[in-house]
Enzyme design. Sequence first.
Site, mmCIF file in Angstrom:
data_model
loop_
_atom_site.group_PDB
_atom_site.id
_atom_site.type_symbol
_atom_site.label_atom_id
_atom_site.label_comp_id
_atom_site.label_asym_id
_atom_site.label_seq_id
_atom_site.Cartn_x
_atom_site.Cartn_y
_atom_site.Cartn_z
ATOM 1 N N LYS A 23 -42.395 111.785 -2.376
ATOM 2 C CA LYS A 23 -40.967 111.663 -2.065
ATOM 3 C C LYS A 23 -40.715 110.573 -1.032
ATOM 4 C CE LYS A 23 -38.707 115.329 -0.233
ATOM 5 N NZ LYS A 23 -37.715 115.099 0.851
ATOM 6 N N SER A 24 -41.514 110.569 0.036
ATOM 7 C CA SER A 24 -41.325 109.582 1.111
ATOM 8 C C SER A 24 -41.481 108.157 0.587
ATOM 9 C CB SER A 24 -42.348 109.813 2.229
ATOM 10 O OG SER A 24 -42.167 111.062 2.832
ATOM 11 N N ARG A 28 -38.556 104.992 -0.001
ATOM 12 C CA ARG A 28 -38.741 103.681 0.628
ATOM 13 C C ARG A 28 -38.835 102.565 -0.408
ATOM 14 N NH1 ARG A 28 -40.347 107.599 3.912
ATOM 15 N NH2 ARG A 28 -40.461 107.311 6.182
ATOM 16 N N GLY A 95 -32.475 114.157 4.202
ATOM 17 C CA GLY A 95 -32.554 113.651 5.574
ATOM 18 C C GLY A 95 -33.173 112.268 5.629
ATOM 19 N N ARG A 123 -28.045 118.993 10.669
ATOM 20 C CA ARG A 123 -29.268 118.342 11.160
ATOM 21 C C ARG A 123 -28.942 117.273 12.202
ATOM 22 N NH1 ARG A 123 -33.268 117.639 6.043
ATOM 23 N NH2 ARG A 123 -34.739 117.176 7.707
ATOM 24 N N SER A 168 -41.388 111.179 14.880
ATOM 25 C CA SER A 168 -40.614 111.290 13.642
ATOM 26 C C SER A 168 -40.644 109.973 12.895
ATOM 27 C CB SER A 168 -39.161 111.679 13.958
ATOM 28 O OG SER A 168 -38.337 111.434 12.844
ATOM 29 N N ASP A 316 -44.422 119.369 7.101
ATOM 30 C CA ASP A 316 -43.761 119.906 5.905
ATOM 31 C C ASP A 316 -44.597 120.959 5.188
ATOM 32 O OD1 ASP A 316 -41.435 118.467 6.215
ATOM 33 O OD2 ASP A 316 -42.121 116.778 5.004
#
Length: 429
Positions: A23-24, A28, A95, A123, A168, A316
Amino acid sequence: MKERTIQPVNNGLNGNITIPGDKSISHRAVMFGAIAEGTTTIKGFLPGADCLSTISCFKEMGVDIVQNGDEVTVVGKGLEGLQEPKAVLDVGNSGTTIRLMSGILANTPFFSCVQGDASIAKRPMKRVTNPLKQMGANIDGREEGTFTPLTIRGGDLKAIEYTSPVASAQVKSAILLAGLRAEGVTAVTEPHISRDHTERMLEAFGVKVTREGKTVKLAGGQKLTATDVQVPGDVSSAAFFLVAGAIIPNSKLVLENVGMNPTRTGIIDVLEKMGATFTVEPINEGASEPAANITIETSSLKGIEIGGDIIPRLIDEIPVIALAATQAEGITVIKDAHELKVKETNRIDTVVAELTKLGARIEATDDGMIIYGKSALKGNTVNSYGDHRIGMMLAIAGCIAEGKTIIEDAEAVGVSYPTFFEELQKLAK
């Protein structure tokens, strides 16, 4: 709210499974392709709800994007080619989309309004909006930019040297992306090293990034050049089947093409420390994002302590690690995980509440949880609260619980793993 009924798995989970795209990295690849010069082709893209929100937002800014299943073509506009959106940019439940895109919008000289669903509205955005404001972006929102909806008027930015109070990747990435068009060298220092997909992918797109310990730097004025991106399987999605393979009796699973970025493999380290039986076979050594095939089988686990530098590498995966701990001999302590409170749900509270309903002995602490193994779980009605990772963790719990488990709001899993329930069913046959 759709619900799912999970029956106990009596004959184990067995077979091969190809994990859907990370997903990350998928997020990107679309974003960087949009601000690059030239056409980017993405293979292995995750067509989950979150990543589709990213595509939708950049289409709204005039980027030509064609998505066909797990293949995506992005015709880049360059850093200066995005167009002012005519409508509100809706990030849905993502997010990653709102925080990374805010960095891009901060350096773009037009007005935009960004919002998401009810979960996004809770959030914290100040961790991103504050440094972007320091760079010169004009950002507002509820409670002075703390919560969505956000309005952003980007423009000429100045580089900053920023020390982040949290480890983060989303905060770090937003600042670095803003820094691409800022005057000077932008630097971000973190308390612990967070996932580094942004740095790796910026380099693949031709941007020079410097890493020194916990600090990452880049100079403004660098252009991105389109490149082809091969997305490996998402280790966070793989985690559910890794734990399932370890705790469901008579199981043996082969997980194919799992991303092995060292900033993400905390789950592998934890399972090893707990005594799980598995092998890792690297398949693309030397690639920007390494991957491997992982074979795991039913194991005897023991309780351990998890905290410190490893937390950003498995944040996660903590819900499903907590489930594994309910089946381990002894006590497992998870600490230093404050970030769980600001995920899709407060994951400390939801993990403890829902596993307790199934008969686990687990208690919340201020920065994590304590799990007392080994617990015999009993089926019950539980709820994902719209959190995809809670939903999948509860499904695996249902496989080892006595009697049926009903998961309310089960469709939340579509955010990151649209085919999760089908895969689970297939492996249980």
